[in-house]
Design a protein around this motif. Structure first.
Motif, short mmCIF file in Angstrom:
data_model
loop_
_atom_site.label_atom_id
_atom_site.label_comp_id
_atom_site.label_asym_id
_atom_site.label_seq_id
_atom_site.Cartn_x
_atom_site.Cartn_y
_atom_site.Cartn_z
N GLN A 1 -8.97 4.16 -2.12
CA GLN A 1 -7.80 4.90 -2.62
C GLN A 1 -6.53 4.05 -2.68
N PHE A 2 -6.43 3.01 -1.81
CA PHE A 2 -5.23 2.16 -1.82
C PHE A 2 -5.37 0.97 -2.77
N LYS B 1 11.83 2.41 11.14
CA LYS B 1 11.35 1.14 10.57
C LYS B 1 12.35 0.52 9.60
N SER C 1 -6.64 5.32 6.46
CA SER C 1 -5.25 5.00 6.80
C SER C 1 -4.86 3.61 6.26
N SER C 2 -3.64 3.52 5.71
CA SER C 2 -3.17 2.22 5.22
C SER C 2 -2.32 1.52 6.28
N LYS C 3 -2.37 2.00 7.50
CA LYS C 3 -1.60 1.36 8.59
C LYS C 3 -2.15 -0.02 8.89
N LYS C 4 -1.32 -0.88 9.43
CA LYS C 4 -1.77 -2.18 9.91
C LYS C 4 -2.27 -2.05 11.35
N TRP D 1 -10.90 2.99 2.06
CA TRP D 1 -9.67 2.33 1.61
C TRP D 1 -9.61 2.14 0.09
N GLU E 1 0.49 -1.49 13.82
CA GLU E 1 1.47 -0.41 13.59
C GLU E 1 1.28 0.70 14.60
N TRP F 1 0.82 -1.24 0.00
CA TRP F 1 0.00 0.00 0.00
C TRP F 1 0.84 1.27 0.00
N LYS F 2 2.16 1.18 -0.07
CA LYS F 2 3.01 2.37 0.03
C LYS F 2 3.40 2.88 -1.35
N ARG G 1 -14.16 2.34 5.54
CA ARG G 1 -12.82 2.75 5.98
C ARG G 1 -12.11 3.67 4.98
#
Lengths: 115, 115, 115, 115
Positions: free
Chosen positions: C22-23, A60, D109-112, C20, D115, A46-47, C18
């Protein structure tokens, strides 16, 4: 003794101290290599390229380096198990790739040789 | 110059002659590492350990070595791109694994540290 | 509404709540599918077929089912994103495989069509 | 009979005609799922999101759909082998994910979760 050989010995020593050779057949090592390659890729999931640059400058970074090390660990174990000289096979493959991807045909192109 | 450094330079030279640096962002290299790890695993798909021993003695051995080389190629490219010293991170990870997997707890066991 | 369509809608609903989407470009979904396939494989890492039978009867069964669900989740998301009817493409591929692997040539053999 | 069940039967029938059940232990099916997920990812290797949009409108679209089908094929085979109802486990996992990723904490947010 060169650095690669030194590290290969450390890895084998680590393994033998734990009596793990019994699990280390080529197929399971190749499975492990895939799992670790997946965990490395997860660092970039996703980055964007920009996000990744930021991550590499952050704390990280070490976790990415650790995933790289895990991939290398199984690659070295596999070469050890199959009695393959990693440097020899990489050099031979570079020569093959020079034939497969001639400069004049592939310069600046992300196409595959069979595309 | 040691062997690793020599090979790293050959790989970068191969890439630059083809003007491929533009494609080599960390994420795409990690993707490529996964694809190649999958192709290596494919050599062992549906095969028993005995089958694999036979394959390794046959003329198919070279194709397995080539897949190993492809994985190594992308691992070296990734380290180059991230400015990571492969040997340093492997050595550091071995030290971490010694703590994560103490001999007295993991000897002869295929359990994970969190199992 | 059939079960697949119901689940696809739950997945999209989960995602949209959420924000999401966009990802969820095809490349990152395919990356995620690979990561999850690796986590599923990890359940079987170092295990014999007998070990796996035991695991499937134990309380760890649910974690394997969860990894299967994660793979399915991204497969459904990818089909949604690419506007692919999963059942149609599987049926078409079965027909292609019948031609690629004729019964009389491949019965009882784990060889690939190009071996 | 619903569409999924119909396709599952076609896949099992295809397999049994070739006497391939002998190879289809859970571990080798999970390996195959990984290999196919890698081949699917290969369709997007080195490509930008824009490149991929173009590919999807071109005659290469079918090869991507075929890779999706190959992943689905092994996912269905694995569920069949483990006696798992794919839809049930996906639905259960969606419920778990709702707890793991609460909307108010993960929106946009694409965070896990860890995270």
């Amino acid at each position: 003794m060169d650095r690669y050989e030194e590290i290969r010995k450390s890895i084998i020593n680590f393994r033998d101290e734990r009596d793990w050779k019994q699990f280390h057949n080529p197929k399971d090592i190749a499975i492990s290599l895939n799992i670790e390659a997946g965990e490395l890729l997860e660092c970039f999931q996703w980055k964007s390229n920009h996000d990744i640059e930021e991550i590499l400058k952050s704390s990280k970074r070490e976790s990415i380096e650790d995933e790289i090390a895990d991939v290398a660990n199984y690659l070295i174990l596999l070469c050890n198990e199959l009695d393959v000289n990693l440097f020899d096979v990489v050099e031979r493959k570079i020569e093959k790739n020079k034939v497969k991807y001639p400069v004049d045909k592939f310069k600046g192109s992300s196409k595959k040789y069979n595309e």
